[in-house]
Motif scaffolding. Structure first.
Motif, PDB file in Angstrom:
ATOM      1  N   VAL A  19       0.572  -0.837   0.351  1.00  0.00           N
ATOM      2  CA  VAL A  19       0.107  -0.065   0.198  1.00  0.00           C
ATOM      3  C   VAL A  19       1.377   1.250   0.303  1.00  0.00           C
ATOM      4  CG1 VAL A  19      -2.266   1.287   0.948  1.00  0.00           C
ATOM      5  CG2 VAL A  19      -1.984  -1.131   0.854  1.00  0.00           C
ATOM      6  N   HIS A  20       1.977   0.861   1.072  1.00  0.00           N
ATOM      7  CA  HIS A  20       2.898   2.325   1.158  1.00  0.00           C
ATOM      8  C   HIS A  20       3.432   2.487  -0.259  1.00  0.00           C
ATOM      9  CE1 HIS A  20       5.670   5.250   2.123  1.00  0.00           C
ATOM     10  NE2 HIS A  20       5.453   5.386   2.886  1.00  0.00           N
ATOM     11  N   ARG A  21       3.761   1.696  -1.293  1.00  0.00           N
ATOM     12  CA  ARG A  21       4.965   1.485  -2.405  1.00  0.00           C
ATOM     13  C   ARG A  21       3.825   2.435  -3.284  1.00  0.00           C
ATOM     14  NH1 ARG A  21       7.688  -4.243  -2.570  1.00  0.00           N
ATOM     15  NH2 ARG A  21       9.920  -3.255  -1.072  1.00  0.00           N
ATOM     16  N   PHE A  22       2.444   2.174  -3.574  1.00  0.00           N
ATOM     17  CA  PHE A  22       1.118   2.574  -4.288  1.00  0.00           C
ATOM     18  C   PHE A  22       1.108   4.271  -4.330  1.00  0.00           C
ATOM     19  CE2 PHE A  22      -3.200   3.347  -5.770  1.00  0.00           C
ATOM     20  CZ  PHE A  22      -2.824   3.122  -6.435  1.00  0.00           C
ATOM     21  N   ALA A  23       1.078   4.616  -2.931  1.00  0.00           N
ATOM     22  CA  ALA A  23       0.564   5.371  -2.511  1.00  0.00           C
ATOM     23  C   ALA A  23       2.581   5.861  -2.702  1.00  0.00           C
ATOM     24  CB  ALA A  23       0.939   5.700  -1.361  1.00  0.00           C
ATOM     25  N   LEU A  24       3.444   6.222  -3.031  1.00  0.00           N
ATOM     26  CA  LEU A  24       4.405   6.465  -2.989  1.00  0.00           C
ATOM     27  C   LEU A  24       4.563   6.735  -4.943  1.00  0.00           C
ATOM     28  CD1 LEU A  24       6.930   5.185  -0.868  1.00  0.00           C
ATOM     29  CD2 LEU A  24       6.584   7.404  -1.322  1.00  0.00           C
ATOM     30  N   ARG A  26       1.406   6.860  -7.142  1.00  0.00           N
ATOM     31  CA  ARG A  26       0.585   7.596  -7.580  1.00  0.00           C
ATOM     32  C   ARG A  26       0.153   9.136  -6.623  1.00  0.00           C
ATOM     33  NH1 ARG A  26      -2.127   5.243 -11.207  1.00  0.00           N
ATOM     34  NH2 ARG A  26      -2.002   2.821 -11.294  1.00  0.00           N
ATOM     35  N   ALA A  27       0.180   9.620  -5.653  1.00  0.00           N
ATOM     36  CA  ALA A  27       0.376  10.558  -4.857  1.00  0.00           C
ATOM     37  C   ALA A  27       2.112  11.590  -4.010  1.00  0.00           C
ATOM     38  CB  ALA A  27      -0.173  10.382  -3.361  1.00  0.00           C
ATOM     39  N   PRO A  29       5.700  11.147  -2.066  1.00  0.00           N
ATOM     40  CA  PRO A  29       6.131  10.972  -0.930  1.00  0.00           C
ATOM     41  C   PRO A  29       6.126  11.818   0.464  1.00  0.00           C
ATOM     42  CG  PRO A  29       8.027  11.733  -2.215  1.00  0.00           C
ATOM     43  CD  PRO A  29       6.832  11.986  -2.956  1.00  0.00           C
ATOM     44  N   ASP A  30       5.181  13.043   0.125  1.00  0.00           N
ATOM     45  CA  ASP A  30       5.128  13.727   0.850  1.00  0.00           C
ATOM     46  C   ASP A  30       2.954  13.300   1.798  1.00  0.00           C
ATOM     47  OD1 ASP A  30       7.160  15.955   0.653  1.00  0.00           O
ATOM     48  OD2 ASP A  30       5.896  16.885  -0.605  1.00  0.00           O
ATOM     49  N   THR A  31       2.872  12.737   0.853  1.00  0.00           N
ATOM     50  CA  THR A  31       1.062  12.344   0.973  1.00  0.00           C
ATOM     51  C   THR A  31       1.244  10.853   1.440  1.00  0.00           C
ATOM     52  OG1 THR A  31       0.402  13.891  -0.540  1.00  0.00           O
ATOM     53  CG2 THR A  31      -0.641  12.278  -0.073  1.00  0.00           C
ATOM     54  N   ALA A  32       2.439  10.187   0.858  1.00  0.00           N
ATOM     55  CA  ALA A  32       2.171   8.486   0.509  1.00  0.00           C
ATOM     56  C   ALA A  32       2.196   7.496   2.194  1.00  0.00           C
ATOM     57  CB  ALA A  32       3.674   7.791   0.733  1.00  0.00           C
ATOM     58  N   ASP A  33       2.683   8.582   2.978  1.00  0.00           N
ATOM     59  CA  ASP A  33       2.595   8.590   4.713  1.00  0.00           C
ATOM     60  C   ASP A  33       0.891   7.647   5.318  1.00  0.00           C
ATOM     61  OD1 ASP A  33       5.064   7.359   4.877  1.00  0.00           O
ATOM     62  OD2 ASP A  33       5.303   9.199   5.993  1.00  0.00           O
ATOM     63  N   ASP A  34       0.611   9.683   4.881  1.00  0.00           N
ATOM     64  CA  ASP A  34      -1.105   9.551   5.780  1.00  0.00           C
ATOM     65  C   ASP A  34      -2.056   9.048   4.345  1.00  0.00           C
ATOM     66  OD1 ASP A  34      -0.416  12.210   6.663  1.00  0.00           O
ATOM     67  OD2 ASP A  34      -0.355  13.113   4.666  1.00  0.00           O
ATOM     68  N   VAL A  35      -1.491   8.432   3.173  1.00  0.00           N
ATOM     69  CA  VAL A  35      -2.534   7.540   2.549  1.00  0.00           C
ATOM     70  C   VAL A  35      -2.566   6.078   2.967  1.00  0.00           C
ATOM     71  CG1 VAL A  35      -2.773   6.575   0.432  1.00  0.00           C
ATOM     72  CG2 VAL A  35      -2.075   8.838   0.394  1.00  0.00           C
ATOM     73  N   LEU A  36      -1.217   6.029   3.810  1.00  0.00           N
ATOM     74  CA  LEU A  36      -1.354   4.129   4.280  1.00  0.00           C
ATOM     75  C   LEU A  36      -1.759   4.733   5.391  1.00  0.00           C
ATOM     76  CD1 LEU A  36       0.186   1.746   4.117  1.00  0.00           C
ATOM     77  CD2 LEU A  36       1.861   2.815   5.788  1.00  0.00           C
ATOM     78  N   ALA A  37      -1.796   5.668   6.613  1.00  0.00           N
ATOM     79  CA  ALA A  37      -2.851   5.449   7.449  1.00  0.00           C
ATOM     80  C   ALA A  37      -3.978   5.921   7.370  1.00  0.00           C
ATOM     81  CB  ALA A  37      -2.090   6.669   8.728  1.00  0.00           C
ATOM     82  N   GLU A  38      -4.665   6.671   6.732  1.00  0.00           N
ATOM     83  CA  GLU A  38      -5.840   6.396   6.430  1.00  0.00           C
ATOM     84  C   GLU A  38      -6.738   4.894   6.241  1.00  0.00           C
ATOM     85  OE1 GLU A  38      -9.792   7.821   6.587  1.00  0.00           O
ATOM     86  OE2 GLU A  38      -7.632   8.955   6.685  1.00  0.00           O
ATOM     87  N   THR A  39      -5.790   4.881   5.015  1.00  0.00           N
ATOM     88  CA  THR A  39      -5.819   3.096   4.286  1.00  0.00           C
ATOM     89  C   THR A  39      -6.526   2.029   5.731  1.00  0.00           C
ATOM     90  OG1 THR A  39      -4.801   3.413   2.428  1.00  0.00           O
ATOM     91  CG2 THR A  39      -5.740   0.816   3.502  1.00  0.00           C
ATOM     92  N   PHE A  40      -5.245   2.172   6.793  1.00  0.00           N
ATOM     93  CA  PHE A  40      -5.704   0.895   7.445  1.00  0.00           C
ATOM     94  C   PHE A  40      -6.133   1.667   8.961  1.00  0.00           C
ATOM     95  CE2 PHE A  40      -1.797  -1.238   4.985  1.00  0.00           C
ATOM     96  CZ  PHE A  40      -2.446  -2.013   5.380  1.00  0.00           C
ATOM     97  N   LEU A  41      -6.560   2.974   9.037  1.00  0.00           N
ATOM     98  CA  LEU A  41      -7.137   3.431   9.893  1.00  0.00           C
ATOM     99  C   LEU A  41      -8.606   2.403   9.050  1.00  0.00           C
ATOM    100  CD1 LEU A  41      -8.690   4.776  11.958  1.00  0.00           C
ATOM    101  CD2 LEU A  41      -8.737   7.444  10.593  1.00  0.00           C
ATOM    102  N   VAL A  42      -9.065   2.553   8.645  1.00  0.00           N
ATOM    103  CA  VAL A  42     -10.967   2.341   7.315  1.00  0.00           C
ATOM    104  C   VAL A  42     -10.444   0.856   7.818  1.00  0.00           C
ATOM    105  CG1 VAL A  42     -11.700   2.289   5.526  1.00  0.00           C
ATOM    106  CG2 VAL A  42     -11.024   4.768   6.195  1.00  0.00           C
ATOM    107  N   ALA A  43      -9.648  -0.018   7.403  1.00  0.00           N
ATOM    108  CA  ALA A  43      -9.526  -1.323   7.388  1.00  0.00           C
ATOM    109  C   ALA A  43      -9.642  -1.448   8.519  1.00  0.00           C
ATOM    110  CB  ALA A  43      -8.071  -1.708   7.220  1.00  0.00           C
TER     111      ALA A  43
END
Length: 57
Positions: A19-24, A26-27, A29-43
């Motif tokens: 998920v983090h590599r995908f976010a890197l 697509r979005a 490095p400035d946004t990838a950590d937030d995408v990862l956190a939000e993804t697993f918060l929903v999970a």
């Protein structure tokens, strides 16, 4: 540790890197950590939908 904790930890361990590599890609490095956190918060909030308890079925 509860069953949901165990299930979530397993889910995170198996998929966080991908998920983090995908976010890197697509979005960036400035946004990838937030995408990862939000993804697993929903999970976590929807853990029963993400990993249905097969024994219950």
């Amino acid at each position: 540790m509860t069953t949901n904790d165990y299930r979530f930890r397993r889910l995170y361990a198996e998929h966080a890197t991908a998920v983090h590599r995908f976010a890197l890609r697509r979005a960036g490095p400035d946004t990838a950590d937030d995408v990862l956190a939000e993804t697993f918060l929903v999970a976590w909030r929807r853990i029963d939908d993400v990993l249905p308890d097969r024994e219950r079925a």
